[in-house]
Design a protein around this motif. Structure first.
Motif, PDB file in Angstrom:
ATOM      1  N   GLY A 149       0.826  -1.201   0.000  1.00 50.34           N
ATOM      2  CA  GLY A 149       0.000   0.000   0.000  1.00 50.34           C
ATOM      3  C   GLY A 149       0.855   1.243   0.000  1.00 50.34           C
ATOM      4  O   GLY A 149       2.089   1.183  -0.103  1.00 50.34           O
TER       5      GLY A 149
ATOM      6  N   SER B  62      -3.793  -0.272  -3.223  1.00 50.35           N
ATOM      7  CA  SER B  62      -3.352  -1.293  -2.271  1.00 50.35           C
ATOM      8  C   SER B  62      -3.782  -2.650  -2.798  1.00 50.35           C
ATOM      9  O   SER B  62      -4.698  -2.746  -3.612  1.00 50.35           O
TER      10      SER B  62
ATOM     11  N   ASP C 193      -4.019   1.429   3.335  1.00 45.91           N
ATOM     12  CA  ASP C 193      -4.198   2.811   2.914  1.00 45.91           C
ATOM     13  C   ASP C 193      -4.911   3.599   3.997  1.00 45.91           C
ATOM     14  O   ASP C 193      -5.955   3.201   4.479  1.00 45.91           O
TER      15      ASP C 193
END
Length: 872
Positions: free
Chosen positions: A106, A132, A734
């Motif tokens: 990510g 991600s 994220d």
């Protein structure tokens, strides 16, 4: 008490024996092997067969790499890179769980609080730019968020993607577009759910079109998007429109067949609601290192007017094209090629199909099919068999050669060894042999359709043997001597009859079929030399010198008369006669019955100047400027003629102007003889002796062309970059999943666009092309301008995305404007808009088009046209 203690000891011993027996059975089993050892062995064997890591792991990180043995995970942070099996992964943060054989990646937050270092995932040839992702190396399954990928120019972005295996993905809330920036596209097709097979296809559910993030009412219950690199068999969507005279129509719809890797076939059709229809067959073939070509046949059945009303009629038109080329690598000594374009003369003028609109100015259809073979052994021989066709669509005349056979032998020097140096008159003596056989047809459309293709065909064979030599005299004069023997074979001659007193007319000539021949010969000589003249000026002047080069050539030719091939016949009741040859009207002409002997004079002049180069401050730097390029004079003197021995003098030259940007082509014809005052016919008296000029100009022509353009008018290359469809990144790594991270290519593109505006420019590029043609005639003192016209075309780029072009002209002779067309083009990034307008004339029409540039979605368009009235 003693007995109680005794029984207690016995009971204790019995329980101990039972306990030991049960324990031994549980631990060692019936065979005495430890079950604990067995379990340990099984576990060790399992670990040996299925290790935690199945391949070598290569890793790198700018921040840190942390290995947690307890969690069996490897953490990589900041500029992390991981190479494992066939997977390449780059991201801000990467977590490898080697116990589960799973990786997650990510973005990370930079010092400014923005998400950066979006993942880049590559497996095999598939590349993905997600936010991600989570990927399992063992099952090959993945979950991706906000994936961006490209499939043959089709960009796909999905909020969530599930990778089922290497060939199947499931998408949710996806955008499909051909725009460069998939995160902020000009348009896209929103797909709720879809099944995606990379490099092959995408099958979607409910889909609708968005333009600038605004939904449109264009919905599809399901959609199929082909994304294959290879050609696929399938339907070709037609163009739908309306014609003022023939109603609604569909054009160019049909089916495309991929027969094999080397061959395909397209079958297309048109239909109009008034009953008109047409169809096309198109074929392409290609055999690598062998040959390639294409074939097309077009047919249209046109209906004009309404049945039962005046003006109703039907007509059929067709056109056939075939192009073939052979790879020279397959056989250097054998060649085959074809370029065929034939059909009805009115095809391009009357065709209703859009693809033929731009060909209406084409007045000539020509075709050629040829096969040649070379036999390389000395002396080498080349054989060629060909068929040609030429058709004028205005006059409807047709000229064909079906077939033509030619053979030629290389030049032979009989008095010197091959490849030796040749000196003198005898060593340079050489001869050749060539043969040509033709079957020619000169006819028209109507005659061919009524009487057949070969009606009126003429055939014959011609043999030629040229002999020549050359040598020098006094080092500066080049002499050449030569002769030619020619023989013609024919299978058809004529016979004319004397005047018939009873019918008071000459009977029609008779055609005699059968072999006949005639031969003729001629000889010639020429001498040429080159003279140089240089005029030098003061070294301080910008003009340093002028050089004049004169090439002079005098030639003599002689051919005897062949009266033996001529006969006489009576033409009237008074006994007057006229001569004719039985070979009149033959394929290769007739032998001359009069002796010819003439002298030809040719003068070629070139005038150049040497001047100092103003751009360089060096006295030694000069540049050459051509003042006159090939100022040529040619004339001829007939020795045996009784009168008018001199032929007109032909003059031609090219004058380069404005640093060779404009070339002025000038030509003129000057006659030394005068005209009589009554009938303006040429008389055997020089013009200067008849109170006239030395030469009387009988014709002249001039044409020039010039291209004007802005200084910085250069075509700017725009790099079209694309993304690759795929998957997105792991949810949870994220911090802000709604933030869209673009691939580096797109970020660079945005930075480039920020420095220049796509809406306006400070310097407007433009081009202006002018062409002028002028012809003057004065053969009989008419002093007439037979042609005087100018053509102009201009192109203006108002902005980097707006372009206007116009072409027109004016005919000063007929006092009218020639074909005029105005075009407007708007580059809408992924879309384009075109407007074409012909405001007047018999081609008066307009056309509007707006659609997607990419061929993948070429059917996503809207066009409207007003066709020219064919009755004009």
């Amino acid at each position: 008490m003693s007995k109680i203690r005794q029984y207690s000891c016995i009971f204790f011993r019995i329980n101990l024996i039972i306990l030991l027996t049960v324990t031994n059975t549980l631990i060692f089993g019936q065979n005495g092997i430890s079950k604990i050892d067995t379990l340990n062995n099984v576990e060790l064997d399992t670990l040996r067969k299925e290790p935690l890591l199945l391949d070598k792991v290569k890793r790198h990180a700018n921040g840190y790499i942390k290995i947690n043995q307890k969690e069996k995970k490897i953490y990589m942070y900041d500029g992390a890179e991981l190479y494992y099996q066939d997977v390449e992964l780059k991201s801000g943060i990467i977590v490898l769980d080697y116990k589960k054989n799973e990786v997650s990646a990510g973005r990370i937050i930079d010092s400014l609080g923005n998400l950066s270092q979006a993942p880049f995932f590559k497996q095999g040839s598939d590349e993905v730019y997600p936010d991600s992702l989570r990927f399992n190396f063992k099952t090959k399954k993945a979950i991706i968020w906000n994936s961006r990928s490209d499939q043959e120019g089709m960009n796909v972005k999905a909020s969530a993607t599930k990778k089922q295996n290497d060939s199947v993905y499931y998408l949710k809330n996806a955008k499909i577009t051909t725009a460069l920036d998939v995160d902020n596209p000009e348009y896209y097709i929103r797909v709720r759910t879809a099944k995606f097979v990379p490099q092959k296809k995408m099958i979607a559910g409910l889909s609708n079109l968005y333009i600038a993030d605004v939904p449109t009412p264009i919905f599809l219950p399901f959609a199929y998007f082909p994304m294959s690199k290879k050609r696929e068999t399938g339907f070709i969507f037609p163009t739908i429109g309306e014609n003022f005279n023939r109603g609604y129509f569909i054009q160019n719809g049909g089916y495309y067949f991929v027969i094999n890797d080397n061959l395909d076939l397209a079958m297309l059709g048109d239909y109009y609601t008034n009953g008109s229809y047409g169809f096309r067959i198109e074929n392409n073939y290609n055999k690598r290192y062998k040959f390639r070509g294409n074939f097309s046949f077009r047919y249209e059945n046109l209906i004009n007017g309404e049945r039962g009303l005046p003006g109703y009629n039907k007509s059929t038109i067709f056109n056939l094209r075939w192009s073939h080329s052979k790879d020279s690598k397959s056989n250097p000594n054998s060649r085959f090629s074809s370029s065929v374009n034939l059909g009805t003369s009115s095809y391009f003028r009357e065709s209703l199909n859009q693809i033929n609109t731009t060909n209406f100015l084409n007045n000539t259809l020509s075709s050629s099919i040829s096969y040649s073979r070379t036999f390389p052994k000395y002396p080498s021989v080349n054989l060629s068999l060909s068929a040609t066709h030429s058709q004028n669509t205005r006059t409807k005349s047709v000229n064909m050669t079906l077939p033509s056979l030619t053979a030629s032998m290389e030049r032979i020097y009989p008095f010197v060894k091959r490849n030796a140096v040749k000196k003198g008159i005898f060593q340079n003596i050489n001869f050749q042999y060539s043969m040509r056989g033709d079957n020619r047809i000169n006819s028209d459309d109507e005659t061919i359709s009524q009487k057949g293709l070969f009606y009126g065909a003429k055939s014959g064979i011609q043999h030629n043997i040229p002999i020549s030599t050359n040598f020098k005299i006094a080092k500066h004069f080049n002499f050449s001597l030569g002769g030619n023997y020619s023989e013609v074979w024919t299978n058809q001659t004529i016979r004319k009859f004397d005047y018939d007193l009873l019918s008071e007319s000459i009977p029609a000539q008779d055609t005699i079929n059968g072999f006949d021949r005639f031969s003729k010969y001629n000889y010639s000589a020429s001498v040429g030399t080159t003279l140089y003249g240089v005029f030098n000026f003061n070294k301080q002047n910008r003009l340093q010198s002028i050089r004049h080069v004169l090439n002079a050539n005098v030639s003599y030719s002689n051919q005897p008369g062949f009266e033996k091939y001529y006969d006489e016949y009576i033409i009237d009741a008074f006994g007057n006669t006229r001569t004719y040859s039985r070979f009149d009207g033959g394929l290769y002409g007739t032998p001359g019955n009069r002796k010819s002997s003439s002298v030809g004079i040719t003068l070629r002049n070139t005038v150049e100047a040497k001047v100092k180069d103003d751009e360089k401050n060096d006295d030694e730097d000069f540049k050459k400027i051509k003042i006159l390029n090939n100022l040529n004079f040619t004339t001829n003197y007939n020795i045996v003629a009784d009168s008018l021995n001199w032929s007109p003098v032909r003059m031609s030259t090219v004058v380069p102007l404005f640093d060779n940007k404009l070339s002025l082509n000038i030509g003129a014809t000057f006659d030394p003889y005068a005209l009589n005052e009554e009938k303006n016919r040429k008389i055997n008296k020089f013009s200067i002796n008849n109170n006239g000029p030395l030469f009387r100009m009988t014709s002249a022509n001039m044409n020039w062309g010039y291209n004007f353009s802005s200084k910085n008018n250069k075509n700017k290359e725009r790099n079209q970059q694309s993304n690759i469809p795929g998957m997105n990144i792991k949810k949870g790594l994220d911090e802000d999943r709604n933030s869209l991270i673009k691939p580096p290519e797109l970020e660079d593109k945005k930075e480039e666009k920020s420095t220049k505006s796509d809406l306006y420019i400070t310097e407007i590029p433009w081009t202006l092309n002018l062409r002028h043609s002028l012809t003057y005639l004065n053969n009989f003192q008419q002093r007439e301008i037979s042609n005087n016209s100018i053509m102009a075309s201009a192109n203006v780029g108002l902005t980097p995305k707006w372009n206007i072009n116009i072409s027109s002209g004016y005919d000063f002779k007929n006092k009218g404007i020639t074909y005029t067309n105005l075009g407007i083009n708007r580059d809408l990034d992924s879309w384009e808009m075109n407007i074409s307008w012909t405001p007047f004339g018999y081609r008066e029409s307009w056309y509007f088009f707006i659609g997607v540039k990419s061929g993948l979605l070429r059917d996503l368009k809207y066009d409207k046209r007003r066709e020219p009235d064919k009755r004009l």
